[in-house]
Design a protein around this motif. Structure first.
Motif, PDB file in Angstrom:
ATOM      1  N   GLY A 223       0.799  -1.214   0.000  1.00 64.50           N
ATOM      2  CA  GLY A 223       0.000   0.000   0.000  1.00 64.50           C
ATOM      3  C   GLY A 223       0.829   1.259   0.000  1.00 64.50           C
ATOM      4  O   GLY A 223       2.043   1.224  -0.203  1.00 64.50           O
ATOM      5  N   GLU A 224       0.143   2.370   0.230  1.00 58.27           N
ATOM      6  CA  GLU A 224       0.757   3.696   0.299  1.00 58.27           C
ATOM      7  C   GLU A 224       0.852   4.083   1.773  1.00 58.27           C
ATOM      8  O   GLU A 224      -0.149   4.020   2.496  1.00 58.27           O
ATOM      9  CB  GLU A 224      -0.093   4.722  -0.444  1.00 58.27           C
ATOM     10  N   PHE A 225       2.031   4.467   2.211  1.00 62.41           N
ATOM     11  CA  PHE A 225       2.286   4.793   3.609  1.00 62.41           C
ATOM     12  C   PHE A 225       3.060   6.097   3.676  1.00 62.41           C
ATOM     13  O   PHE A 225       3.480   6.635   2.668  1.00 62.41           O
ATOM     14  CB  PHE A 225       3.134   3.695   4.271  1.00 62.41           C
ATOM     15  N   LYS A 226       3.299   6.555   4.913  1.00 68.24           N
ATOM     16  CA  LYS A 226       4.247   7.650   5.110  1.00 68.24           C
ATOM     17  C   LYS A 226       4.922   7.463   6.461  1.00 68.24           C
ATOM     18  O   LYS A 226       4.376   6.847   7.373  1.00 68.24           O
ATOM     19  CB  LYS A 226       3.600   9.020   4.975  1.00 68.24           C
ATOM     20  N   ILE A 227       6.143   7.989   6.554  1.00 70.31           N
ATOM     21  CA  ILE A 227       6.900   7.916   7.791  1.00 70.31           C
ATOM     22  C   ILE A 227       6.268   8.878   8.795  1.00 70.31           C
ATOM     23  O   ILE A 227       6.012  10.035   8.476  1.00 70.31           O
ATOM     24  CB  ILE A 227       8.378   8.286   7.552  1.00 70.31           C
ATOM     25  N   TRP A 228       6.009   8.375  10.011  1.00 65.42           N
ATOM     26  CA  TRP A 228       5.429   9.234  11.045  1.00 65.42           C
ATOM     27  C   TRP A 228       6.383   9.509  12.202  1.00 65.42           C
ATOM     28  O   TRP A 228       6.152  10.428  12.988  1.00 65.42           O
ATOM     29  CB  TRP A 228       4.108   8.680  11.565  1.00 65.42           C
TER      30      TRP A 228
ATOM     31  N   PHE B 290       6.268   3.697   9.960  1.00 66.26           N
ATOM     32  CA  PHE B 290       5.347   4.143   8.912  1.00 66.26           C
ATOM     33  C   PHE B 290       3.941   3.605   9.163  1.00 66.26           C
ATOM     34  O   PHE B 290       3.756   2.639   9.899  1.00 66.26           O
ATOM     35  CB  PHE B 290       5.857   3.767   7.515  1.00 66.26           C
ATOM     36  N   TYR B 291       2.961   4.261   8.539  1.00 64.38           N
ATOM     37  CA  TYR B 291       1.562   3.887   8.743  1.00 64.38           C
ATOM     38  C   TYR B 291       0.716   4.377   7.571  1.00 64.38           C
ATOM     39  O   TYR B 291       1.186   5.133   6.713  1.00 64.38           O
ATOM     40  CB  TYR B 291       1.034   4.496  10.048  1.00 64.38           C
ATOM     41  N   ASN B 292      -0.543   3.947   7.570  1.00 67.41           N
ATOM     42  CA  ASN B 292      -1.582   4.518   6.712  1.00 67.41           C
ATOM     43  C   ASN B 292      -2.916   4.324   7.436  1.00 67.41           C
ATOM     44  O   ASN B 292      -2.934   3.912   8.606  1.00 67.41           O
ATOM     45  CB  ASN B 292      -1.566   3.944   5.288  1.00 67.41           C
TER      46      ASN B 292
ATOM     47  N   TYR C 134      -3.273   0.481   8.316  1.00 70.23           N
ATOM     48  CA  TYR C 134      -2.253  -0.046   9.225  1.00 70.23           C
ATOM     49  C   TYR C 134      -1.821   1.087  10.153  1.00 70.23           C
ATOM     50  O   TYR C 134      -0.943   1.880   9.824  1.00 70.23           O
ATOM     51  CB  TYR C 134      -1.066  -0.608   8.437  1.00 70.23           C
ATOM     52  N   GLU C 135      -2.459   1.138  11.308  1.00 71.12           N
ATOM     53  CA  GLU C 135      -2.284   2.234  12.247  1.00 71.12           C
ATOM     54  C   GLU C 135      -0.880   2.289  12.851  1.00 71.12           C
ATOM     55  O   GLU C 135      -0.162   1.292  12.878  1.00 71.12           O
ATOM     56  CB  GLU C 135      -3.295   2.092  13.390  1.00 71.12           C
ATOM     57  N   LYS C 136      -0.554   3.441  13.396  1.00 64.07           N
ATOM     58  CA  LYS C 136       0.746   3.659  14.035  1.00 64.07           C
ATOM     59  C   LYS C 136       1.027   2.626  15.115  1.00 64.07           C
ATOM     60  O   LYS C 136       2.151   2.144  15.254  1.00 64.07           O
ATOM     61  CB  LYS C 136       0.812   5.061  14.634  1.00 64.07           C
ATOM     62  N   LYS C 137       0.027   2.260  15.894  1.00 64.05           N
ATOM     63  CA  LYS C 137       0.220   1.356  17.029  1.00 64.05           C
ATOM     64  C   LYS C 137       0.716  -0.036  16.624  1.00 64.05           C
ATOM     65  O   LYS C 137       1.241  -0.766  17.448  1.00 64.05           O
ATOM     66  CB  LYS C 137      -1.059   1.231  17.847  1.00 64.05           C
ATOM     67  N   LEU C 138       0.598  -0.392  15.333  1.00 67.37           N
ATOM     68  CA  LEU C 138       1.069  -1.704  14.874  1.00 67.37           C
ATOM     69  C   LEU C 138       2.587  -1.768  14.770  1.00 67.37           C
ATOM     70  O   LEU C 138       3.159  -2.856  14.714  1.00 67.37           O
ATOM     71  CB  LEU C 138       0.412  -2.075  13.547  1.00 67.37           C
ATOM     72  N   GLY C 139       3.242  -0.618  14.699  1.00 68.29           N
ATOM     73  CA  GLY C 139       4.701  -0.569  14.785  1.00 68.29           C
ATOM     74  C   GLY C 139       5.462  -0.993  13.542  1.00 68.29           C
ATOM     75  O   GLY C 139       6.634  -1.357  13.641  1.00 68.29           O
ATOM     76  N   PHE C 140       4.855  -0.934  12.351  1.00 68.24           N
ATOM     77  CA  PHE C 140       5.601  -1.270  11.133  1.00 68.24           C
ATOM     78  C   PHE C 140       6.707  -0.244  10.920  1.00 68.24           C
ATOM     79  O   PHE C 140       6.499   0.961  11.098  1.00 68.24           O
ATOM     80  CB  PHE C 140       4.688  -1.306   9.906  1.00 68.24           C
TER      81      PHE C 140
ATOM     82  N   ILE D 189       5.868   6.343   1.172  1.00 66.33           N
ATOM     83  CA  ILE D 189       6.392   5.001   0.917  1.00 66.33           C
ATOM     84  C   ILE D 189       5.339   4.234   0.137  1.00 66.33           C
ATOM     85  O   ILE D 189       4.159   4.247   0.499  1.00 66.33           O
ATOM     86  CB  ILE D 189       6.670   4.253   2.239  1.00 66.33           C
ATOM     87  N   THR D 190       5.761   3.560  -0.928  1.00 67.60           N
ATOM     88  CA  THR D 190       4.897   2.650  -1.669  1.00 67.60           C
ATOM     89  C   THR D 190       5.478   1.252  -1.521  1.00 67.60           C
ATOM     90  O   THR D 190       6.649   1.025  -1.832  1.00 67.60           O
ATOM     91  CB  THR D 190       4.825   3.027  -3.161  1.00 67.60           C
ATOM     92  N   ILE D 191       4.667   0.322  -1.026  1.00 63.51           N
ATOM     93  CA  ILE D 191       5.095  -1.073  -0.867  1.00 63.51           C
ATOM     94  C   ILE D 191       4.231  -1.921  -1.777  1.00 63.51           C
ATOM     95  O   ILE D 191       2.998  -1.839  -1.735  1.00 63.51           O
ATOM     96  CB  ILE D 191       4.974  -1.538   0.593  1.00 63.51           C
ATOM     97  N   TYR D 192       4.876  -2.745  -2.608  1.00 61.47           N
ATOM     98  CA  TYR D 192       4.150  -3.565  -3.577  1.00 61.47           C
ATOM     99  C   TYR D 192       4.858  -4.891  -3.779  1.00 61.47           C
ATOM    100  O   TYR D 192       5.997  -5.086  -3.359  1.00 61.47           O
ATOM    101  CB  TYR D 192       4.005  -2.824  -4.910  1.00 61.47           C
ATOM    102  N   GLY D 193       4.170  -5.787  -4.458  1.00 58.88           N
ATOM    103  CA  GLY D 193       4.741  -7.100  -4.765  1.00 58.88           C
ATOM    104  C   GLY D 193       4.504  -8.083  -3.645  1.00 58.88           C
ATOM    105  O   GLY D 193       3.885  -7.793  -2.627  1.00 58.88           O
ATOM    106  N   LYS D 194       5.001  -9.285  -3.866  1.00 57.41           N
ATOM    107  CA  LYS D 194       4.878 -10.352  -2.883  1.00 57.41           C
ATOM    108  C   LYS D 194       6.064 -11.269  -3.059  1.00 57.41           C
ATOM    109  O   LYS D 194       6.386 -11.672  -4.173  1.00 57.41           O
ATOM    110  CB  LYS D 194       3.572 -11.122  -3.090  1.00 57.41           C
ATOM    111  N   TYR D 195       6.714 -11.590  -1.954  1.00 60.45           N
ATOM    112  CA  TYR D 195       7.845 -12.490  -2.026  1.00 60.45           C
ATOM    113  C   TYR D 195       7.348 -13.880  -2.396  1.00 60.45           C
ATOM    114  O   TYR D 195       6.406 -14.385  -1.799  1.00 60.45           O
ATOM    115  CB  TYR D 195       8.600 -12.536  -0.695  1.00 60.45           C
ATOM    116  N   GLN D 196       7.975 -14.458  -3.386  1.00 61.21           N
ATOM    117  CA  GLN D 196       7.604 -15.796  -3.852  1.00 61.21           C
ATOM    118  C   GLN D 196       8.518 -16.824  -3.209  1.00 61.21           C
ATOM    119  O   GLN D 196       9.720 -16.818  -3.442  1.00 61.21           O
ATOM    120  CB  GLN D 196       7.705 -15.892  -5.380  1.00 61.21           C
TER     121      GLN D 196
END
Length: 191
Positions: free
Chosen positions: A92-97, A127-129, A132-138, A178-185
């Motif tokens: 998805g699309e995120f940004k650094i917080w 980062f969050y969107n 995926y809220e800030k509290k999840l800690g990604f 931040i843009t995250i895409y794809g999937k590890y195969q």
């Protein structure tokens, strides 16, 4: 459904940098790991949450296990990363917080063999969107407990070498998209 092997939730309102100079060992997937004994630059801990505006952006290709940092159309950095395997790194699309110089990270499940307790994780870019809220800690961060970059090794975060995480930490701003895409195969061995 929340996976049991993800980072414990954090409180964005009380987020603080943590550094334990006495920490010698941590735990990753129920195994003891050594905590590096190098000291932070000038022993300065920091947290930055003031948003900056710039033409910087980060793209993460989970298929290639690669993070690309751009300023305008110019590629500034190309990093090999390790994304989530025990907990998936979201697309998805995120940004650094927030930028945190050093942080304790913990979570997982002892019963499932995914428990981790990692003091002094450096160069953390949370980062969050809306999903995926800030509290999840990604976050992007240093990973001192493995050297298997290019292969998913995390519980959902984006692991980097110490040098790469420091370069991205120093370059990125709070608010950097931040843009995250794809999937590890996963490639299964042929029988």
């Amino acid at each position: 459904l929340r996976c049991l092997s993800k980072q414990n939730e954090i409180n964005p309102d009380s987020l603080a940098a943590e550094y334990d100079p006495e920490a010698k060992q941590g735990v990753f997937n129920n195994k003891i790991v050594d905590v590096p004994q190098e000291h932070l630059e000038n022993n300065v801990l920091g947290i930055t949450t003031e948003e900056q505006t710039s033409n910087k952006r980060i793209e993460v290709d989970l298929t290639k296990q690669q993070a690309l940092a751009y300023e305008g159309d110019n590629l500034v950095y190309d990093f090999l990363i390790s994304s989530g395997t025990w907990g998936r790194t979201p697309n998805g699309e995120f940004k650094i917080w927030a930028k945190v110089k050093s942080q304790k990270m913990s979570g997982g499940s002892k019963e499932l063999g995914t428990y981790y307790y990692l003091p002094n994780v450096q160069n953390v870019l949370f980062f969050y969107n809306d999903k995926y809220e800030k509290k999840l800690g990604f976050s992007f961060h240093q990973a001192y407990w493995h050297n298997n970059f290019g292969v998913p090794m995390s519980h959902g975060c984006i692991n980097m070498t110490t040098a790469d995480s420091l370069a991205l930490y120093n370059w990125a701003d709070v608010g950097t998209p931040i843009t995250i895409y794809g999937k590890y195969q996963t490639v299964l061995p042929q029988i």
